[in-house]
Design an enzyme around this catalytic site. Sequence first.
Site, PDB file in Angstrom:
ATOM      1  N   HIS A   1       0.819  -1.217   0.000  1.00 14.71           N
ATOM      2  CA  HIS A   1       0.000   0.000   0.000  1.00 14.71           C
ATOM      3  C   HIS A   1       0.852   1.267   0.000  1.00 14.71           C
ATOM      4  O   HIS A   1       0.343   2.346  -0.304  1.00 14.71           O
ATOM      5  CB  HIS A   1      -0.958  -0.002   1.198  1.00 14.71           C
ATOM      6  CG  HIS A   1      -0.322   0.279   2.514  1.00 14.71           C
ATOM      7  ND1 HIS A   1       0.045  -0.724   3.390  1.00 14.71           N
ATOM      8  CD2 HIS A   1       0.032   1.441   3.130  1.00 14.71           C
ATOM      9  CE1 HIS A   1       0.572  -0.185   4.477  1.00 14.71           C
ATOM     10  NE2 HIS A   1       0.569   1.122   4.344  1.00 14.71           N
TER      11      HIS A   1
ATOM     12  N   ASP B   1       0.154  -7.652   1.513  1.00 20.19           N
ATOM     13  CA  ASP B   1       0.550  -6.246   1.655  1.00 20.19           C
ATOM     14  C   ASP B   1       2.068  -6.102   1.672  1.00 20.19           C
ATOM     15  O   ASP B   1       2.621  -5.339   2.455  1.00 20.19           O
ATOM     16  CB  ASP B   1      -0.060  -5.620   2.911  1.00 20.19           C
ATOM     17  CG  ASP B   1       0.047  -4.096   2.892  1.00 20.19           C
ATOM     18  OD1 ASP B   1       0.173  -3.527   1.796  1.00 20.19           O
ATOM     19  OD2 ASP B   1       0.037  -3.480   3.975  1.00 20.19           O
TER      20      ASP B   1
ATOM     21  N   ASN C   1       5.466   4.859   9.208  1.00 20.59           N
ATOM     22  CA  ASN C   1       6.227   3.683   9.631  1.00 20.59           C
ATOM     23  C   ASN C   1       5.963   2.478   8.729  1.00 20.59           C
ATOM     24  O   ASN C   1       6.694   1.486   8.796  1.00 20.59           O
ATOM     25  CB  ASN C   1       5.890   3.292  11.067  1.00 20.59           C
ATOM     26  CG  ASN C   1       6.711   4.038  12.094  1.00 20.59           C
ATOM     27  OD1 ASN C   1       6.203   4.898  12.797  1.00 20.59           O
ATOM     28  ND2 ASN C   1       7.994   3.718  12.171  1.00 20.59           N
ATOM     29  N   SER C   2       4.911   2.534   7.931  1.00 20.88           N
ATOM     30  CA  SER C   2       4.555   1.392   7.092  1.00 20.88           C
ATOM     31  C   SER C   2       5.724   0.990   6.200  1.00 20.88           C
ATOM     32  O   SER C   2       6.316   1.822   5.521  1.00 20.88           O
ATOM     33  CB  SER C   2       3.339   1.725   6.226  1.00 20.88           C
ATOM     34  OG  SER C   2       2.197   1.916   7.011  1.00 20.88           O
TER      35      SER C   2
ATOM     36  N   LEU D   1      -6.999 -24.919  -2.184  1.00 23.69           N
ATOM     37  CA  LEU D   1      -7.812 -26.105  -1.918  1.00 23.69           C
ATOM     38  C   LEU D   1      -9.113 -26.112  -2.706  1.00 23.69           C
ATOM     39  O   LEU D   1      -9.623 -27.173  -3.046  1.00 23.69           O
ATOM     40  CB  LEU D   1      -8.140 -26.195  -0.420  1.00 23.69           C
ATOM     41  CG  LEU D   1      -7.073 -26.767   0.503  1.00 23.69           C
ATOM     42  CD1 LEU D   1      -7.547 -26.688   1.947  1.00 23.69           C
ATOM     43  CD2 LEU D   1      -6.771 -28.208   0.136  1.00 23.69           C
TER      44      LEU D   1
END
Length: 440
Positions: free
Chosen positions: A138, A168, A240-241, A296
Amino acid sequence: MSSSRSTKNKASLLRWLPWVLLLLVLAAFIWLFTSMKTTSEATWEPPRSTPTEQQASEPVSDTPAPISSYHNAVARASQSVVNIYTTQTVAEHPYMDDPVLRRFFEFHSGGPSQEQGNTNLGSGVIVSEDGYIVTNAHVIEKADEITVAFTDGRKSRARIVGTDPDSDLAVIKVDLDGLTPLGFREDPIRVGDLALAIGNPFGVGQTVTQGIISATGRTGLGVNKFEDFIQTDAAINPGNSGGALVDAKGELVGINTVIFSQSGGSLGIGFAIPTSIVEQVMNALIKDGKVSRGWLGIEVQSQLRDPTQLETSTGVEVLNVIAQGPAAKSGLKVGDVILTIDGIEMTDANTLIQYVARKSPDTELNAQVLRGGSNKQVTIKLEQRPEQETLELPVVAQDGALGQPYLQEEQPNAPMMSEAERDRMREELLKLFENNGAPQ
């Protein structure tokens, strides 16, 4: 003369003898009372741990002496954490081709409408000497230009190697030499271990915050499709991401990604993607440009659990099975309860999803299934997980009929304004211009 002295000695002895006997009796009584009291108190003494048990229960310290500073760990890790600035061009409004609407917007905006660039900020971690950097997907989403700033003062444009929105995570690359990658921690992180978050919060520059590991294996937050977060109370804020979460030795334990906040600032509940997922996604993006995950072909839900009941059911119930999917080919049926996979207990749906997502296609899983009150062993060969937008396979419902697809393609965006509404808006604007902007 001698007989008289002897008689006096005997009289003196007889006079002190009762006192001596009394003292002896008192001493015996005191000894007896003390013994009885000690025995009585001993029976009520609480249990004590043995020296061996006490030694085993003592907390294990990573260092022989208390740490007064984490300067060395921070100095080691901070040189591998970068600031990321992305620029996104905002296109002209689609209604600007209408002369009346264009005149209205220019009149109220104070000038002609032009394309504008929005600058966003984030962080990243250097993972190789030749310029590969890991960050959040992001952070670079819809970016037209990515600028990376290093701690030594250098800056460089970066290109996108690959993104994985499901986790992400993203990998970008710069063409620079002399970079220092950050080492990954080998041992699993533990609750209570020290944590240091390094990033660029609010764009103030590289910042370090301290906390502990509050929890591991956090799932079900609804942030990503595949979740296995580390929770920490180290302050994590916007910017901080994509930054680093490191331990007391400066080794990477996770990539900071999201916070729980009602104000936009840190409330002591931050989440990071563990290095086990980072390594898997990073290697796949660098090698293939995408992440291939096992699939699955089922829809599942966790067994309902009543917290008031002493006996709780475990396992994951199969709600739907996609026709011609891996589970259908293996004989898995609607209503089956998956208890374990490869000997690992499936406590809830998130556990199953995370386990399968970490496996590559063509991997065989051995599942223990509860069907009709009896246990069965089912071998399932995973296939490549289809893209959400292209998944159009039918689903077998509980009644045997074909149901709706489990993953459906997103519907196209509806028009912002109908032609009739647009014409009416033009007429109202023309009236406003005729009256110099004053409503009638």
